[in-house]
Scaffold this active site. Sequence first.
Site, PDB file in Angstrom:
ATOM      1  N   LYS A 266      21.430  -2.198  -6.773  1.00 56.91           N
ATOM      2  CA  LYS A 266      20.633  -1.268  -7.578  1.00 56.91           C
ATOM      3  C   LYS A 266      21.509  -0.734  -8.717  1.00 56.91           C
ATOM      4  CE  LYS A 266      17.286   0.217  -4.183  1.00 56.91           C
ATOM      5  NZ  LYS A 266      17.544  -0.942  -3.308  1.00 56.91           N
TER       6      LYS A 266
ATOM      7  N   ASP B 295      17.672  -5.032  -8.052  1.00 59.43           N
ATOM      8  CA  ASP B 295      16.448  -4.429  -7.522  1.00 59.43           C
ATOM      9  C   ASP B 295      15.827  -3.527  -8.585  1.00 59.43           C
ATOM     10  OD1 ASP B 295      16.719  -5.547  -4.998  1.00 59.43           O
ATOM     11  OD2 ASP B 295      17.614  -3.757  -4.103  1.00 59.43           O
ATOM     12  N   MET B 296      14.519  -3.248  -8.441  1.00 59.90           N
ATOM     13  CA  MET B 296      13.889  -2.311  -9.366  1.00 59.90           C
ATOM     14  C   MET B 296      13.669  -0.977  -8.658  1.00 59.90           C
ATOM     15  SD  MET B 296      13.153  -1.920 -12.442  1.00 59.90           S
ATOM     16  CE  MET B 296      12.866  -3.470 -13.305  1.00 59.90           C
TER      17      MET B 296
ATOM     18  N   GLN C  90       7.365  -4.908 -10.571  1.00 58.33           N
ATOM     19  CA  GLN C  90       6.458  -4.237  -9.629  1.00 58.33           C
ATOM     20  C   GLN C  90       5.010  -4.377 -10.121  1.00 58.33           C
ATOM     21  OE1 GLN C  90       8.491  -0.634 -10.467  1.00 58.33           O
ATOM     22  NE2 GLN C  90       9.683  -0.627  -8.573  1.00 58.33           N
TER      23      GLN C  90
ATOM     24  N   ARG D 239      11.763 -11.546  -9.135  1.00 55.46           N
ATOM     25  CA  ARG D 239      11.168 -11.288  -7.813  1.00 55.46           C
ATOM     26  C   ARG D 239       9.966 -10.377  -8.058  1.00 55.46           C
ATOM     27  NH1 ARG D 239      14.521  -7.317  -4.646  1.00 55.46           N
ATOM     28  NH2 ARG D 239      15.813  -9.032  -3.895  1.00 55.46           N
TER      29      ARG D 239
ATOM     30  N   LYS E 109       5.118  -5.336  -4.898  1.00 55.00           N
ATOM     31  CA  LYS E 109       4.045  -4.395  -5.265  1.00 55.00           C
ATOM     32  C   LYS E 109       4.625  -3.120  -5.870  1.00 55.00           C
ATOM     33  CE  LYS E 109       0.654  -5.906  -1.854  1.00 55.00           C
ATOM     34  NZ  LYS E 109      -0.273  -5.504  -0.780  1.00 55.00           N
TER      35      LYS E 109
ATOM     36  N   THR F 102       6.335 -10.287  -0.468  1.00 52.60           N
ATOM     37  CA  THR F 102       5.275  -9.485   0.137  1.00 52.60           C
ATOM     38  C   THR F 102       5.082  -9.912   1.587  1.00 52.60           C
ATOM     39  OG1 THR F 102       2.943  -8.830  -0.040  1.00 52.60           O
ATOM     40  CG2 THR F 102       3.442 -11.094  -0.621  1.00 52.60           C
ATOM     41  N   HIS F 103       4.478  -8.995   2.383  1.00 52.68           N
ATOM     42  CA  HIS F 103       4.085  -9.351   3.752  1.00 52.68           C
ATOM     43  C   HIS F 103       2.567  -9.412   3.843  1.00 52.68           C
ATOM     44  CE1 HIS F 103       7.596  -6.687   3.560  1.00 52.68           C
ATOM     45  NE2 HIS F 103       8.166  -7.632   4.279  1.00 52.68           N
TER      46      HIS F 103
ATOM     47  N   ARG G 133      10.905   5.004   2.971  1.00 52.93           N
ATOM     48  CA  ARG G 133       9.953   4.187   2.184  1.00 52.93           C
ATOM     49  C   ARG G 133       9.220   3.204   3.091  1.00 52.93           C
ATOM     50  NH1 ARG G 133      14.067   4.365  -1.812  1.00 52.93           N
ATOM     51  NH2 ARG G 133      14.783   2.258  -1.391  1.00 52.93           N
TER      52      ARG G 133
HETATM   53  P1  FDA Z   1       1.481  -3.894   1.834  1.00 55.53           P
HETATM   54  O1  FDA Z   1       2.269  -2.636   1.815  1.00 55.53           O
HETATM   55  O2  FDA Z   1       0.087  -3.871   1.332  1.00 55.53           O
HETATM   56  O3  FDA Z   1       1.524  -4.458   3.295  1.00 55.53           O
HETATM   57  C1  FDA Z   1       0.815  -5.623   3.683  1.00 55.53           C
HETATM   58  C2  FDA Z   1       1.022  -5.818   5.185  1.00 55.53           C
HETATM   59  O4  FDA Z   1       2.401  -6.124   5.441  1.00 55.53           O
HETATM   60  C3  FDA Z   1       0.750  -4.597   6.045  1.00 55.53           C
HETATM   61  O5  FDA Z   1      -0.599  -4.496   6.394  1.00 55.53           O
HETATM   62  C4  FDA Z   1       1.642  -4.847   7.236  1.00 55.53           C
HETATM   63  O6  FDA Z   1       1.049  -5.779   8.098  1.00 55.53           O
HETATM   64  C5  FDA Z   1       2.857  -5.482   6.621  1.00 55.53           C
HETATM   65  N1  FDA Z   1       3.889  -4.483   6.267  1.00 55.53           N
HETATM   66  C6  FDA Z   1       4.221  -4.056   5.029  1.00 55.53           C
HETATM   67  N2  FDA Z   1       5.224  -3.182   5.061  1.00 55.53           N
HETATM   68  C7  FDA Z   1       5.534  -3.013   6.358  1.00 55.53           C
HETATM   69  C8  FDA Z   1       6.495  -2.217   7.057  1.00 55.53           C
HETATM   70  N3  FDA Z   1       7.326  -1.416   6.417  1.00 55.53           N
HETATM   71  N4  FDA Z   1       6.524  -2.309   8.418  1.00 55.53           N
HETATM   72  C9  FDA Z   1       5.703  -3.149   9.083  1.00 55.53           C
HETATM   73  N5  FDA Z   1       4.769  -3.910   8.473  1.00 55.53           N
HETATM   74  C10 FDA Z   1       4.679  -3.852   7.143  1.00 55.53           C
HETATM   75  N6  FDA Z   1      10.107  -2.523  -4.106  1.00 55.53           N
HETATM   76  C11 FDA Z   1      10.584  -2.002  -5.266  1.00 55.53           C
HETATM   77  O7  FDA Z   1      10.000  -1.064  -5.802  1.00 55.53           O
HETATM   78  N7  FDA Z   1      11.733  -2.524  -5.823  1.00 55.53           N
HETATM   79  C12 FDA Z   1      12.387  -3.586  -5.277  1.00 55.53           C
HETATM   80  O8  FDA Z   1      13.403  -4.029  -5.826  1.00 55.53           O
HETATM   81  C13 FDA Z   1      11.882  -4.144  -4.065  1.00 55.53           C
HETATM   82  N8  FDA Z   1      12.487  -5.201  -3.462  1.00 55.53           N
HETATM   83  C14 FDA Z   1      11.870  -5.826  -2.393  1.00 55.53           C
HETATM   84  C15 FDA Z   1      12.385  -7.011  -1.866  1.00 55.53           C
HETATM   85  C16 FDA Z   1      11.706  -7.695  -0.878  1.00 55.53           C
HETATM   86  C17 FDA Z   1      12.256  -8.974  -0.352  1.00 55.53           C
HETATM   87  C18 FDA Z   1      10.460  -7.185  -0.370  1.00 55.53           C
HETATM   88  C19 FDA Z   1       9.674  -7.913   0.658  1.00 55.53           C
HETATM   89  C20 FDA Z   1       9.982  -5.998  -0.859  1.00 55.53           C
HETATM   90  C21 FDA Z   1      10.665  -5.298  -1.848  1.00 55.53           C
HETATM   91  N9  FDA Z   1      10.183  -4.099  -2.340  1.00 55.53           N
HETATM   92  C22 FDA Z   1      10.716  -3.579  -3.509  1.00 55.53           C
HETATM   93  C23 FDA Z   1       9.150  -3.335  -1.576  1.00 55.53           C
HETATM   94  C24 FDA Z   1       7.737  -3.618  -2.066  1.00 55.53           C
HETATM   95  O9  FDA Z   1       7.554  -3.014  -3.330  1.00 55.53           O
HETATM   96  C25 FDA Z   1       6.695  -3.052  -1.089  1.00 55.53           C
HETATM   97  O10 FDA Z   1       6.850  -1.661  -1.005  1.00 55.53           O
HETATM   98  C26 FDA Z   1       6.775  -3.641   0.316  1.00 55.53           C
HETATM   99  O11 FDA Z   1       7.051  -4.997   0.287  1.00 55.53           O
HETATM  100  C27 FDA Z   1       5.435  -3.454   1.075  1.00 55.53           C
HETATM  101  O12 FDA Z   1       4.418  -4.080   0.372  1.00 55.53           O
HETATM  102  P2  FDA Z   1       3.704  -5.450   0.818  1.00 55.53           P
HETATM  103  O13 FDA Z   1       3.722  -6.361  -0.370  1.00 55.53           O
HETATM  104  O14 FDA Z   1       4.319  -6.020   2.022  1.00 55.53           O
HETATM  105  O15 FDA Z   1       2.191  -5.051   1.004  1.00 55.53           O
END
Ligand code: FDA
Length: 310
Positions: free
Chosen positions: A96, A130-131, A161, A182, A185, A224-225, A286
């Site tokens: 970061k 990272d952002m 993002q 990368r 969301k 994303t997940h 977070r």
């Molecule tokens: P969403 O939050 O809609 O979740 C979709 C589904 O995924 C949920 O219903 C659940 O099943 C599962 N899930 C998600 N989060 C979970 C948790 N914490 N525990 C258990 N299950 C969970 N953000 C940012 O602002 N700057 C950055 O640099 C990064 N870097 C980054 C790297 C990587 C590899 C990932 C995967 C994520 C990031 N993020 C990030 C975080 C990102 O912005 C976001 O907050 C999370 O990935 C959660 O969003 P989802 O896309 O998973 O969708």
Amino acid sequence: MLRSAFLWLSERRGVFNFVKRNGLARRFASRFVAGETLDTAIAAARDLNQRDITVTLDLLGESVTSREEAREASNQAVEILNRIHASGVRGNVSVKLTQMGLDIDRTVALENMTRILDRARELQSFARIDMEASAYVEPTLDLFRNGLHERFGDTTGVVIQSMLRRSADDVADLIARHARVRLVKGAYSEPASIAFPDKRDVDRSFATLAERLLAEGNYPAIATHDERLIRHVTEFVAHEGIANSRFEFQMLYGVRRDLQDRLRREGYNVRVYVPFGTQWYPYLMRRLGERPANVAFIVGNLLKETVSRR
Ligand code: FDA
């Protein structure tokens, strides 16, 4: 609402000091954080590599206020690159900019990033920036565009993002520069003037930006997940004839292990973001804010502990 509360808590140092002493919170943190030392992170990376999943290691820590701290953080990032190389782990590093001194002075962050990227290039590795919260988006992209990317090319990349209204323009600009992106969301609480308040718009934006990056970008990381969005991506690449080698999925350590393995089995590149270190509190808050079930998990355990003590 709950998400905002956790994001607010993530900025409270006093609460961290309290939480750090709490055994349950530490145990819970271990689900999302690969220990407090580089040794524990390397061990977690080896386990992931055994599942044929690559990693990006992140030493937890955010905004530093002195040049010495920033310098120390960059030394640690170089050390992570060295250890990854020496141990034969398949992985790279994420950092970061506020940890590298962006709040102190742009030139401090530039100097520290240059040291990290010089080493990454020597080792034929990679360091992702990272952002962070929206106040840092422009300074981060500015440093990336005017300083780091032109000098280090594919040794570095940034994060976009989908929640931010500006991201479509940023993606177009980064595609034109052939920069590595990368897509996420977005993990911070932002005002509606600059970010989509409705989750459905964030998801729509993610799908559109992912399509652009997959069609025209330089080895994008789709982070994303969200199964629906993942399905959208796999259908899109199949339809467009985009090879699996042209992109990767990324997920967080401890989140949806089943999905990580399934995607890998289906032949997609999968990388897991492995955070470690003593500064795990804001990161944990977070993650809690993203999923109320995690809070239920903590409360459930607290109840169990209380009952078993009787
Ligand atoms: P969403 O939050 O809609 O979740 C979709 C589904 O995924 C949920 O219903 C659940 O099943 C599962 N899930 C998600 N989060 C979970 C948790 N914490 N525990 C258990 N299950 C969970 N953000 C940012 O602002 N700057 C950055 O640099 C990064 N870097 C980054 C790297 C990587 C590899 C990932 C995967 C994520 C990031 N993020 C990030 C975080 C990102 O912005 C976001 O907050 C999370 O990935 C959660 O969003 P989802 O896309 O998973 O969708």
